[in-house]
Design a protein around this motif. Structure first.
Motif, mmCIF file in Angstrom:
data_model
loop_
_atom_site.group_PDB
_atom_site.id
_atom_site.type_symbol
_atom_site.label_atom_id
_atom_site.label_comp_id
_atom_site.label_asym_id
_atom_site.label_seq_id
_atom_site.Cartn_x
_atom_site.Cartn_y
_atom_site.Cartn_z
ATOM 1 N N GLN A 138 0.816 -1.207 0.000
ATOM 2 C CA GLN A 138 0.000 0.000 0.000
ATOM 3 C C GLN A 138 0.862 1.275 0.000
ATOM 4 N N ILE A 139 2.105 1.155 0.510
ATOM 5 C CA ILE A 139 2.978 2.341 0.474
ATOM 6 C C ILE A 139 3.337 2.684 -0.970
ATOM 7 N N GLU A 140 3.701 1.643 -1.750
ATOM 8 C CA GLU A 140 3.974 1.854 -3.168
ATOM 9 C C GLU A 140 2.778 2.505 -3.845
ATOM 10 N N ALA A 141 1.590 1.997 -3.518
ATOM 11 C CA ALA A 141 0.370 2.523 -4.135
ATOM 12 C C ALA A 141 0.209 4.001 -3.820
ATOM 13 N N LEU A 142 0.384 4.368 -2.557
ATOM 14 C CA LEU A 142 0.158 5.756 -2.155
ATOM 15 C C LEU A 142 1.223 6.682 -2.728
ATOM 16 N N THR A 143 2.470 6.225 -2.757
ATOM 17 C CA THR A 143 3.542 7.121 -3.179
ATOM 18 C C THR A 143 3.577 7.313 -4.693
ATOM 19 N N LEU A 144 3.282 6.260 -5.456
ATOM 20 C CA LEU A 144 3.492 6.332 -6.898
ATOM 21 C C LEU A 144 2.310 6.917 -7.662
ATOM 22 N N SER A 145 1.118 6.608 -7.225
ATOM 23 C CA SER A 145 -0.033 6.738 -8.107
ATOM 24 C C SER A 145 -0.525 8.174 -8.238
ATOM 25 N N THR A 146 -1.253 8.402 -9.335
ATOM 26 C CA THR A 146 -2.123 9.559 -9.367
ATOM 27 C C THR A 146 -3.533 9.131 -8.958
ATOM 28 N N LYS A 202 -5.028 10.693 -1.758
ATOM 29 C CA LYS A 202 -5.545 11.444 -0.608
ATOM 30 C C LYS A 202 -6.978 11.027 -0.269
ATOM 31 N N GLU A 203 -7.793 10.875 -1.320
ATOM 32 C CA GLU A 203 -9.170 10.417 -1.086
ATOM 33 C C GLU A 203 -9.194 9.051 -0.421
ATOM 34 N N ILE A 204 -8.350 8.168 -0.942
ATOM 35 C CA ILE A 204 -8.321 6.802 -0.404
ATOM 36 C C ILE A 204 -7.902 6.822 1.061
ATOM 37 N N TYR A 205 -6.923 7.667 1.352
ATOM 38 C CA TYR A 205 -6.363 7.659 2.706
ATOM 39 C C TYR A 205 -7.271 8.388 3.700
ATOM 40 N N MET A 214 -5.204 0.269 3.713
ATOM 41 C CA MET A 214 -4.299 1.339 3.334
ATOM 42 C C MET A 214 -3.793 2.043 4.587
ATOM 43 N N GLY A 215 -2.480 2.239 4.660
ATOM 44 C CA GLY A 215 -1.901 2.920 5.805
ATOM 45 C C GLY A 215 -1.173 1.942 6.695
ATOM 46 N N SER A 216 -0.020 2.398 7.204
ATOM 47 C CA SER A 216 0.760 1.536 8.086
ATOM 48 C C SER A 216 1.369 2.398 9.188
ATOM 49 N N PRO A 217 1.150 2.100 10.475
ATOM 50 C CA PRO A 217 0.284 1.029 10.970
ATOM 51 C C PRO A 217 -1.161 1.263 10.546
ATOM 52 N N GLY A 233 -13.121 5.195 13.183
ATOM 53 C CA GLY A 233 -11.781 4.950 12.657
ATOM 54 C C GLY A 233 -10.873 6.137 12.907
ATOM 55 N N ILE A 234 -9.730 5.883 13.552
ATOM 56 C CA ILE A 234 -8.767 6.957 13.844
ATOM 57 C C ILE A 234 -7.397 6.514 13.371
ATOM 58 N N ARG A 235 -6.796 7.284 12.471
ATOM 59 C CA ARG A 235 -5.437 6.977 12.011
ATOM 60 C C ARG A 235 -4.454 7.173 13.165
#
Lengths: 370, 292
Positions: free
Chosen positions: A194-202, A219-222, A234-237, A285-287
């Motif tokens: 999911q990190i690859e997904a967040l960093t690379l994608s548009t 941003k929407e996904i996160y 999505m998101g770690s932790p 849900g709390i990040r």
């Protein structure tokens, strides 16, 4: 009509449907990442775009041309495989120009294309080597070079970084991103990271069980995950999810949670239209980064709630310190600044950035939209 | 070979090692003894053999038995020597080995990389040819060869050996290609290579070890075959049948020295193939079974 158009595509093996009604439109120059756990159908979808797997129903079109039944080599696409799939008996240069040769491009033009790409990827010195003499990162670059040389309409990446070690993976991630910014090519990229997904994608398509769970910008996904699966995947932790009860006080919604000692804690919602949920159970849900010490809380936030609770474990991770605490019988992780003064067993004042909190329907697991 | 086996040997003491080498030496001598007898006796005049001492070195060295076996010995009714039959064997072995190996490679490629419904059953059926005894098919084979007009000809023998060999060569190549990454084939497909281009440009160049295995296996089997040669050879019998006719003839003096020379001549090509390619043979046999 998008540049790459996946409309109502399904895939079945016998009676088993593994992809259900997938509908994605990709614009030219977009970087779309398909992300999901293994078995979610992301690689199947990629292979269908590539033409390596048949389409059971629906259409896939590129530049307005329907590609169903068109041979992979006639789709003007290129693919980077997980294992790189370099031809072991050919040199780097031959590997990269094999596709052009098969398409009948004459030698002089092939050499020009090869030279350009080799320079771009810093492969000039390696053109006469065999794949067996290259390091993992070099092989990865050759695999990308082989795709680039053909100048295709769409690039397909099938988990290209999963065979690299952790450090190289981060470097190559940046390389791919740079390459995309420079060349503005259309890319479909499959990963389970999911990190690859967040960093690379548009844009990201989060997939699970053969369904696209959510399609949106990183941003929407996160920030506004469509459902509980997207939120926790999505998101770690992972996002903390705790049972809560909604109560309206003077027309303002509050979430009631239980702290480590069994005492109720009220957190005011930032979102307003919660009247229908008055008195009902929800999942809150709390990040981890939205749960901090009061000083570390986001200063731009309009709504910070605080409460006291005991710290169970602290995990200093260098750049951050992760703090585990118990809320409503669940372990909750908070992400603090590295030098926050915390110790296990201590009572501590936590701050929740309620602007970032999201609520889910416990039955449907869908987000309760503001 | 020394590189391949590096680090796999067990550590042993000096005495144990000496003992092991001694035993190995004894066995090697034991196995080489018949060959020694053949070579020695093929190089002496007949009266030295009939005089008794088979084990002794020749008093008078001569290559006359070799020349006789090659070009003038009585084979059946004709005093032609083994030469024409040697040529027959070569004319039979080369195409038979080439065709069966090529077909095996093609079958293995299809069975692993272009899977279709029922491919495992088909492969199982192909394997039957590895287990059916030669004798069972003699009569049906004779009928078919007669019907298609190839009875008693070299092309007929080639056909028989190709049919019998394809089972084994398919088995070799299928197992070898099963370990070959399918992603490479998919990559080549996306690069625009078709069925045969992928075979020529991607698969065959990496098939060296298994090709050596297949060639050795087929060469020895086809060269050493006697039954099919005797049954279907007609006027173009292979070396093995001629050697039998030379050695088994019941008229005239038994020229043992010529027989020995002829037997060595008949075994020479297979021996040569083993010496040249033998080390690849072991490597190739292991290649399919052990990963990496």
């Amino acid at each position: 009509m998008g540049f790459l158009d996946i409309s109502n595509v399904t895939k079945s093996y016998g009676n088993v449907e593994v992809l259900h009604q997938v509908d994605i439109k990709v614009e030219e120059g977009e970087f779309l990442v398909l992300v999901g756990p293994s078995g979610c159908g992301k690689s199947t979808l990629l292979n269908m775009i590539a033409g390596l797997e048949g389409i059971t129903s629906g259409d896939i079109s590129i530049k307005g041309r329907v590609m169903n039944g068109v041979h992979p080599s006639n789709r003007n696409i290129a693919m980077v495989f997980q294992s790189y799939a370099l031809y072991p008996n050919m040199t780097v240069g031959q590997n990269m120009t094999f596709g052009l040769e098969m398409h009948g491009v004459e030698k002089s033009k092939r050499d020009v294309a090869l030279k350009d790409v080799a320079k771009l990827l810093q492969l000039d010195q390696l053109l006469d080597r065999k794949p067996g003499q290259l390091s993992g990162g070099q092989r990865q670059r050759v695999a990308m070079g082989r795709a680039l040389v053909r100048d295709p309409d769409v690039f397909l990446f099938d988990e290209p970084l999963s065979n690299l070690d952790a450090k190289l993976r981060v470097d190559m991630r940046t390389e791919i991103k740079k390459l995309h910014e420079k060349l503005k090519t259309t890319i479909v990229y499959v990963t389970h990271d999911q990190i690859e997904a967040l960093t690379l994608s548009t844009r990201i398509a989060v997939m699970n069980g053969g369904y696209v769970q959510q399609l949106g910008t990183p941003k929407e996904i996160y920030d506004t995950p469509a459902n509980l699966f997207v939120a926790t995947f999505m998101g770690s932790p992972a996002m903390n999810v705790l049972p809560a009860k909604v109560s309206m006080v003077d027309g303002v919604p509050y979430a009631q949670i239980i702290d480590g000692e069994g005492q109720p804690v009220s957190l005011r919602f930032s979102q307003e239209n919660m009247e229908d949920w008055d008195g009902k159970d929800i999942l809150l849900g709390i990040r981890p980064e939205a749960l901090t010490d009061p000083e570390g809380a986001d200063r731009k936030s309009t709504n910070i709630a605080t409460f006291h609770n005991a710290i169970d474990v602290t995990e200093p991770a260098g750049s951050d310190t992760f703090v585990t605490t118990t809320l409503g019988d669940a372990d909750v992780i908070a992400r603090m600044r590295a030098d926050t003064d915390v110790a296990s067993g201590q009572m501590f004042e936590f701050a929740v950035n309620m602007d970032k909190a999201v609520a889910f329907d416990p039955v449907t697991e869908q987000r309760i939209a503001p | 070979m020394s590189i391949a086996t590096q680090g796999t040997d067990v550590n042993t003491g000096k005495i144990a090692r000496t003992f092991i080498y001694l035993v190995l030496l004894v066995f090697a001598l034991f196995y080489l003894l018949p060959f020694f007898v053949m070579v020695v006796n093929s190089l002496k005049p007949l009266d030295e053999i009939t005089g008794g001492n088979m084990m002794a070195l020749p008093d008078k060295w001569t290559i006359q038995p070799w020349l006789s076996a090659w070009s003038s010995a009585q084979i059946g009714v004709e005093p032609t020597g083994l030469k024409p039959y040697f040529v027959n064997s070569i004319l039979m072995v080369v195409p038979a080995v080439a065709i069966s190996t090529f077909l095996g490679a093609l079958n293995g490629y299809v069975l692993t990389k272009w899977r279709f419904r029922g491919d495992t059953i088909l492969f199982g059926l192909l394997l039957f040819s590895c287990f059916i005894p030669f004798q069972i098919v003699l009569i049906p084979m004779a009928t078919i060869l007669g019907k298609i007009g190839l009875a008693g000809t070299i092309p007929g023998l080639v056909l028989v050996h190709v049919v019998y060999g394809v089972g084994f060569t398919t088995l070799y190549y299928r197992n070898y290609y099963a370990a070959f990454p399918t992603e490479l084939v998919r990559a080549a497909m996306m690069d625009g290579a078709g069925f045969f281009r992928i075979f020529w440009r991607i698969m065959l160049p990496v098939s060296g070890p298994i090709t050596v295995v297949s060639v050795i296996w087929q060469f020895t089997n086809v060269w050493n075959d006697f039954l099919f040669g005797a049954s279907f050879g007609g006027q173009s019998q292979p070396m093995t049948v001629a050697l039998n006719n030379l050695v088994q003839s019941s008229t005239g003096v038994k020229e043992y020295n010529v027989h020995f020379a002829g037997a060595i001549l008949a075994a020479l090509p297979t021996l040569l193939v083993y010496i040249v390619a033998g080390r690849y043979f072991v490597r190739g046999l292991m290649a399919g079974s052990v990963k990496g």
